[in-house]
Write an enzyme that holds these catalytic residues in place. Structure first.
Site, short mmCIF file in Angstrom:
data_model
loop_
_atom_site.label_atom_id
_atom_site.label_comp_id
_atom_site.label_asym_id
_atom_site.label_seq_id
_atom_site.Cartn_x
_atom_site.Cartn_y
_atom_site.Cartn_z
CB VAL A 1 -1.07 0.03 1.35
CG1 VAL A 1 -1.72 1.27 1.36
CG2 VAL A 1 -1.93 -1.24 1.23
CE LYS A 2 3.67 6.38 -4.24
NZ LYS A 2 5.02 6.00 -4.23
CB ALA A 3 0.34 4.02 3.54
#
Length: 305
Positions: free
Chosen positions: A157-159
């Site tokens: 996830v691109k968090a």
């Protein structure tokens, strides 16, 4: 004098100074934000955003994992990205959509799930590791910091919070005189760079770690796999050991910022001949050809601004 760009913030284009968030913002305290990085390129057919829709689909998926509701439909955000590039008069641009929890109280568990800020920033950004790095190659090291374990927080996830790990990798690399660091997973096998996916060329095959290696499955990574197939090159997603990096004929990074960047040394050991290799050059030519017109866009990746 630094140029001030206009930013799309919570539904409208605003001057940069008007785009403010509360100091109690959940994202500031707990890292609860998701984002994307998208490039727009000047092409013979005008300025084109590269795989913008694919990036935004991942943005919505990343938000859903952390239960952050985005208060705008995808198409509205897509149009907002294009509008922001146009409003700033950019023919080449880096686009940063950002979704973050706002003031929902100081507890870890948000008291109000629907208080969310959305921003779209644009700027000019050349070669991430420099023009020389893109042409000649960069020096990288194996970091002592391991990549996030899949059962801690989701590495795919691109968090925002995930990039605390990347900062440590980059600080260590720069402190030791390298351009970039590469992390191993908790299993001791290759994962990814601080902000890039890694490809290894050995015996006419291109190897890259699979999604299960705690990587962010990058959109430029996917692009490289498609372009390699278009060139008749075999790409194998498999586990890769540290010593395989030292035996590689070529290594290159991929990422929205990095685009396709060769690695000339790992831990001061030359990769192959210590210069950009022929496979990497072919991959770069095919990739950048999408923007000068020499590579036909058969995939529909270019979206007119």
């Amino acid at each position: 004098m630094t140029r001030e760009y206009r930013t799309w913030f919570n539904g409208a284009l605003r001057d940069h100074e008007a785009c403010t968030v509360n100091v109690r913002s959940h994202a500031l305290h707990y890292g609860s934000s998701v984002f994307e990085g998208v490039r727009a390129y000047e092409t013979p057919s005008g300025t084109m955003a590269f795989r913008l829709t694919d990036h935004l689909r991942r943005l919505y998926w990343s938000a859903s994992v952390y239960r952050i509701p985005i208060p705008y439909p995808l198409e509205e955000l897509r149009q907002a990205c294009l509008e922001t590039v146009r409003a700033n008069g950019l023919s080449n641009a880096y686009i940063r959509p950002l979704v973050m929890r706002g003031d929902v109280g100081l507890g870890v568990l948000p008291k109000n799930m629907n208080t969310v800020d959305v921003a779209i920033m644009v700027t000019q950004w050349g070669a991430y590791m420099g023009e020389e790095g893109r042409e000649v190659g960069i020096d990288a090291c194996i970091s002592s910091w391991q990549r996030l374990a899949p059962n801690t927080i989701p590495p795919g996830v691109k968090a925002g919070g995930n990039y605390l790990s990347s900062q440590l990798v980059m600080f260590e690399a720069r402190d030791h005189g390298y351009h970039e660091g590469i992390s191993m997973g908790v299993d001791g096998l290759l994962s990814e760079g601080a902000g890039e996916n890694v490809f290894v060329v050995q015996r006419n095959r291109i190897l890259t770690p699979p999604a299960s290696s705690a990587i962010l499955s990058g959109i430029t990574r996917d692009t490289a796999i498609e372009l390699a197939a278009d060139l008749g090159l075999e790409v194998v997603e498999q586990a890769i050991s540290r010593e395989q990096l030292y035996a590689a004929e070529e290594i290159f990074f991929t990422g929205t910022a990095a685009e396709i960047t060769p690695v000339k040394k790992i831990d001061h050991l030359p990769v192959g001949e210590g210069v950009r290799g022929p496979v990497t050059r072919r991959m770069q030519d095919r990739f950048f050809g999408l923007f000068d017109g020499s590579t036909p866009d058969r995939w529909g990746w270019l979206e007119p601004v």
